[in-house]
Scaffold this active site. Structure first.
Site, PDB file in Angstrom:
ATOM      1  N   HIS A 102       7.399 -57.777  49.792  1.00  0.00           N
ATOM      2  CA  HIS A 102       6.667 -57.239  49.022  1.00  0.00           C
ATOM      3  C   HIS A 102       7.756 -56.655  47.627  1.00  0.00           C
ATOM      4  O   HIS A 102       8.644 -56.637  48.002  1.00  0.00           O
ATOM      5  CB  HIS A 102       6.082 -55.956  49.537  1.00  0.00           C
ATOM      6  CG  HIS A 102       7.212 -55.052  50.391  1.00  0.00           C
ATOM      7  ND1 HIS A 102       7.449 -55.333  51.675  1.00  0.00           N
ATOM      8  CD2 HIS A 102       7.878 -53.712  49.853  1.00  0.00           C
ATOM      9  CE1 HIS A 102       8.530 -54.448  51.992  1.00  0.00           C
ATOM     10  NE2 HIS A 102       8.796 -53.344  50.849  1.00  0.00           N
ATOM     11  N   HIS A 104       8.147 -53.880  44.639  1.00  0.00           N
ATOM     12  CA  HIS A 104       7.617 -52.356  44.378  1.00  0.00           C
ATOM     13  C   HIS A 104       7.608 -52.075  42.688  1.00  0.00           C
ATOM     14  O   HIS A 104       8.455 -52.583  42.181  1.00  0.00           O
ATOM     15  CB  HIS A 104       8.891 -51.721  44.819  1.00  0.00           C
ATOM     16  CG  HIS A 104       8.886 -51.399  46.485  1.00  0.00           C
ATOM     17  ND1 HIS A 104       8.416 -50.169  46.857  1.00  0.00           N
ATOM     18  CD2 HIS A 104       9.482 -52.097  46.975  1.00  0.00           C
ATOM     19  CE1 HIS A 104       8.774 -50.294  48.267  1.00  0.00           C
ATOM     20  NE2 HIS A 104       9.585 -51.369  48.565  1.00  0.00           N
TER      21      HIS A 104
END
Ligand code: 5GP
Ligand code: ZN
Length: 139
Positions: A102, A104
Site C-alpha cells: 500500500h 500512503h
C-alpha cells in the site's frame, strides 16, 4: 486475482471488511486509513495481493501510481494541507504493519509532529465525509 485469506486489505477488496472507499478501478482501490496520522490520511492498494514492493506486479504498481496522481490532487483540494507526504513501507524493520502493498498519502502541516502511525482511530463520520469529498473532487 491473487488473494491472501488472512489479509485485512484483501478482505476490504472482496467487500468482506468495511472501509471508507474513495475510488476503485480494475487494478486499484483507494480508501481512508482507519487510524489517520493526519486529517485526510489515505491508502492506495493494488487489488491483487502482494505483501510488499518486492513481490508486487509492476503493471499494477504503474496503474496505482497513475491513480495516486489524481487522488493526491483531489485530496489536496479537499483538506488544503501545507504539504503532502507519500510513503510506502516494506518489511517490519521499515515499519510495515499490514503486509499487503500500500501507498500512503499523508497531508502535512508543519506545526504537526511527523509520525508514520498512530493508535487513535479516526472519527467514522469524518472518515465518511472525507471519502465522499475526495471522491467528488477527482478530475
Ligand atoms: P503500514 O504501517 O503497513 O505502512 O500501514 C498500514 C496502515 O493501515 C496503517 O496506517 C494503519 O492505520 C492502516 N490500517 C490497519 N488496519 C486497517 C483497516 O482495517 N482498515 C483501514 N482502513 N486501515 C487500516
Ligand atoms: Zn492482501
Amino acid at each position: 486475482m491473487s488473494r491472501d485469506p488472512d489479509c485485512i486489505f484483501c478482505k476490504i477488496v472482496a467487500g468482506e471488511a468495511a472501509a471508507h472507499k474513495v475510488y476503485e478501478d480494475e487494478h486499484t482501490l483507494v480508501f481512508m486509513d482507519i487510524f489517520p496520522v493526519a486529517d485526510g490520511h489515505t491508502l492506495l492498494i493494488p487489488k491483487a495481493h502482494s505483501s510488499d514492493l518486492f513481490d508486487a506486479d509492476p503493471t499494477a504498481l504503474a496503474a496505482l501510481m497513475q491513480t495516486s496522481h489524481r487522488v493526491a490532487a483531489a485530496l489536496r483540494r479537499v483538506v488544503e494541507p501545507e504539504g503532502m507526504m507519500v510513503f510506502q513501507l516494506n518489511g517490519a524493520a521499515a515499519g510495515q504493519t499490514v503486509f499487503h502493498y500500500h501507498m500512503h498519502l499523508l497531508p502535512r502541516w508543519a506545526a504537526q509532529p511527523l509520525a508514520l502511525h498512530t493508535r487513535k482511530p479516526g472519527d467514522p463520520e469524518r472518515l465518511r465525509e472525507l471519502a465522499s469529498a475526495i471522491a467528488g473532487a477527482l478530475d
